[in-house]
Structures are given as structure tokens and as C-alpha cells.
Design a protein around this motif. Structure first.
Motif, PDB file in Angstrom:
ATOM      1  N   GLN A 160     -38.116  98.497 108.808  1.00 12.00           N
ATOM      2  CA  GLN A 160     -38.020  98.903 107.666  1.00 12.00           C
ATOM      3  C   GLN A 160     -38.908  97.951 106.720  1.00 12.00           C
ATOM      4  OE1 GLN A 160     -34.058  97.226 107.814  1.00 12.00           O
ATOM      5  NE2 GLN A 160     -32.974  99.124 108.155  1.00 12.00           N
ATOM      6  N   LEU A 161     -39.336  98.659 105.641  1.00 12.64           N
ATOM      7  CA  LEU A 161     -40.248  97.756 104.838  1.00 12.64           C
ATOM      8  C   LEU A 161     -39.267  97.293 103.938  1.00 12.64           C
ATOM      9  CD1 LEU A 161     -43.143  97.959 103.737  1.00 12.64           C
ATOM     10  CD2 LEU A 161     -42.727  99.756 101.904  1.00 12.64           C
ATOM     11  N   VAL A 162     -39.490  95.844 103.861  1.00 12.08           N
ATOM     12  CA  VAL A 162     -38.647  94.754 103.266  1.00 12.08           C
ATOM     13  C   VAL A 162     -39.456  94.341 102.106  1.00 12.08           C
ATOM     14  CG1 VAL A 162     -37.079  94.288 105.182  1.00 12.08           C
ATOM     15  CG2 VAL A 162     -39.185  92.846 104.750  1.00 12.08           C
ATOM     16  N   ILE A 163     -40.781  94.140 102.046  1.00  8.20           N
ATOM     17  CA  ILE A 163     -41.363  93.778 100.953  1.00  8.20           C
ATOM     18  C   ILE A 163     -42.464  94.945 100.622  1.00  8.20           C
ATOM     19  CG2 ILE A 163     -43.416  92.295  99.858  1.00  8.20           C
ATOM     20  CD1 ILE A 163     -41.817  90.013 101.526  1.00  8.20           C
ATOM     21  N   PRO A 164     -42.360  95.637  99.519  1.00 16.44           N
ATOM     22  CA  PRO A 164     -43.142  96.878  99.367  1.00 16.44           C
ATOM     23  C   PRO A 164     -44.805  96.357  99.211  1.00 16.44           C
ATOM     24  CG  PRO A 164     -41.297  96.785  97.861  1.00 16.44           C
ATOM     25  CD  PRO A 164     -41.394  95.689  98.309  1.00 16.44           C
ATOM     26  N   PHE A 165     -45.657  97.495  99.418  1.00 12.57           N
ATOM     27  CA  PHE A 165     -46.940  97.446  99.238  1.00 12.57           C
ATOM     28  C   PHE A 165     -47.565  96.542  98.035  1.00 12.57           C
ATOM     29  CE2 PHE A 165     -46.743 100.553 102.548  1.00 12.57           C
ATOM     30  CZ  PHE A 165     -47.243 100.159 103.748  1.00 12.57           C
TER      31      PHE A 165
END
Length: 204
Positions: A52-57
Motif C-alpha cells: 500500500q502506498l503510505v507516503i505519496p510520491f
């Protein structure tokens, strides 16, 4: 209607089924502190062990020169920003929140004891140039040991002067100290000799 409600209940009960993992990535790092860095285009983000992407790009994460990717150490990752044409370093936590504002000319990752070495920048306004209508500013930096909240635990060097307007810091000043154990630091002198410092002995 009952079928629709049942379908929504399934989605809520099994979120992993409809959470798509990031794809078409340029780079994926090993896990550090439970998170792995992923790169897409010119930006980096972090995923957890469920992909899961927990810190966005984002574009402000600092890429470690040796590892080739940003990473978390002791719950902190380095970020950088530009202020008055000076590149400053700070830290975020594992939610992506800035917990130590960018204020250092250079900084290391935290060690296992939650300590890092940084170059603390100080800005002093000396007066005003009436002709140019600009403040006359003097910058100094000091090598320090900080904790995970950014508090200075120990000063390692005397202040050094820099003049960004005349020398726009094309090269980031190097950190001369490094940890050799949890609390022992070695500091390089001007004559290339080394001093050993106990980081606990003078902590506030």
C-alpha cells in the motif's frame, strides 16, 4: 438492493481486494523500518509490506548516495528544500509529516539510538544596505548531534562562516563527524587527525 448492500459489505470487509498496488515503477528499494521506497518519474514514495502506498510520491526526499534511494532509519527520512538559494535538510516521519523543519546545510540518517549529525545553519541580520534596500546577512553553520525531534544534544565544532551570495554553495559542506558506535563519535580535525567524542557526556 440487498445485492448492492452485500457487495459494498464485501468491499469493506476485504479492502485488499480493491486496493491496487503501485505499478510501472522505475525503481523499488529493499525495506527499511518497515517501508520500501518506490520511484516513478522524478518522484519517490513509500509502500508498506502490504504494497500500500503510505507516503505519496514527492520530489523532496533525499536519495542516499551509496544506496541510491531514500529510506527510513529510526522512524525518520531526510527531505530537502531550497530557501534563499540555500539547500536545507529536514526530516519526515512514517506518515509523511515533517517533524524536523529543513534547517540544516547537511544531515545524516538517524542511528539506532535515535541520533543524527547535522550542520545547523544560523542566519544573522547585520543591518540594512540602504542603496540596495536589502538586509546584510551573515550565515554560520555548526556541526551538531540532534535527537529525533531536532533538539541539539551536543555541539561538535565552532561556527564556520559562509557567504551564499558570493559562493552559492555549489557543493554541500561535508559532515566531518561520524558515529562509530551508539554514542561514540569521531570528528575529523583540520590537520586530518581524529578526536573521539562520547555523545552522552555533554548531552543536555
Amino acid at each position: 438492493m440487498k445485492t448492492f448492500i452485500y457487495f459494498i459489505s464485501l468491499l469493506l470487509a476485504f479492502p485488499v481486494l480493491h486496493a491496487q498496488a503501485p505499478n510501472n515503477l522505475d525503481q523499488v528499494s529493499p525495506f527499511h523500518n518497515g517501508l520500501a521506497a518506490i520511484k516513478k518519474g522524478g518522484a519517490w514514495g513509500f509502500i508498506n509490506q502490504e504494497a500500500q502506498l503510505v507516503i505519496p510520491f514527492r520530489s523532496d526526499l533525499v536519495v542516499d548516495e551509496e544506496k541510491g534511494f531514500p529510506y527510513f532509519a529510526s522512524e525518520r527520512a531526510l527531505i530537502t528544500t531550497l530557501e534563499d538559494d540555500i539547500e536545507l535538510y529536514g526530516y519526515i516521519n512514517k506518515t509523511g509529516k515533517t517533524v524536523i523543519n529543513p534547517q540544516f546545510l547537511n544531515a545524516t540518517p538517524f542511528n539506532e539510538q535515535g541520533k543524527a549529525i547535522a550542520l545547523l545553519l544560523t542566519k544573522e541580520i547585520l543591518g540594512t544596505n540602504d542603496l540596495l534596500d536589502k538586509n546584510m546577512v551573515r550565515y554560520t553553520y555548526t556541526e551538531v548531534i540532534i535527537d529525533q525531534d531536532g533538539k541539539v544534544l551536543q555541539y561538535l565544532t565552532e561556527p564556520k562562516h559562509i557567504i551564499p551570495n558570493k559562493d552559492p554553495l555549489r557543493k554541500i559542506p561535508e559532515i566531518q563527524a561520524r558515529f562509530i558506535s551508539g554514542n561514540l563519535v569521531v570528528l575529523k580535525n583540520a590537520n586530518n587527525s581524529w578526536n573521539i567524542i562520547n555523545a552522552l557526556s555533554n548531552s543536555n
